[in-house]
Design a protein around this motif. Structure first.
Motif: not given
Length: 68
Positions: A4-12
């Motif tokens: 895994v090189r990147a992923f998107t997630a919000d602060r929570a």
């Protein structure tokens, strides 16, 4: 093996992930061993896994501090 090189997630979500990693770290360093830490402790990759968990915690803490 794919990494895994990147992923998107919000602060929570990042905060929740950090909380879970800290629980795992407590199991690694503490007297009470969770199942996950126990399984890794028995593997030949224990030191690498332990270092990886520590690295993930540091990266998440830095990311969350940057977003304040």
């Amino acid at each position: 093996m794919t990494q895994v090189r990147a992923f998107t997630a919000d602060r929570a979500a990042l905060g929740a992930l950090l909380e879970h990693l800290n629980v795992i770290w407590t199991d690694i360093e503490g007297d009470s061993e969770g199942d996950l830490a126990e399984l890794w402790r028995e593997s030949s990759s224990w030191d690498e896994w332990r270092a990886h968990v520590q690295q993930l915690i540091a990266k998440l803490e830095a990311r969350l501090a940057k977003e304040r």
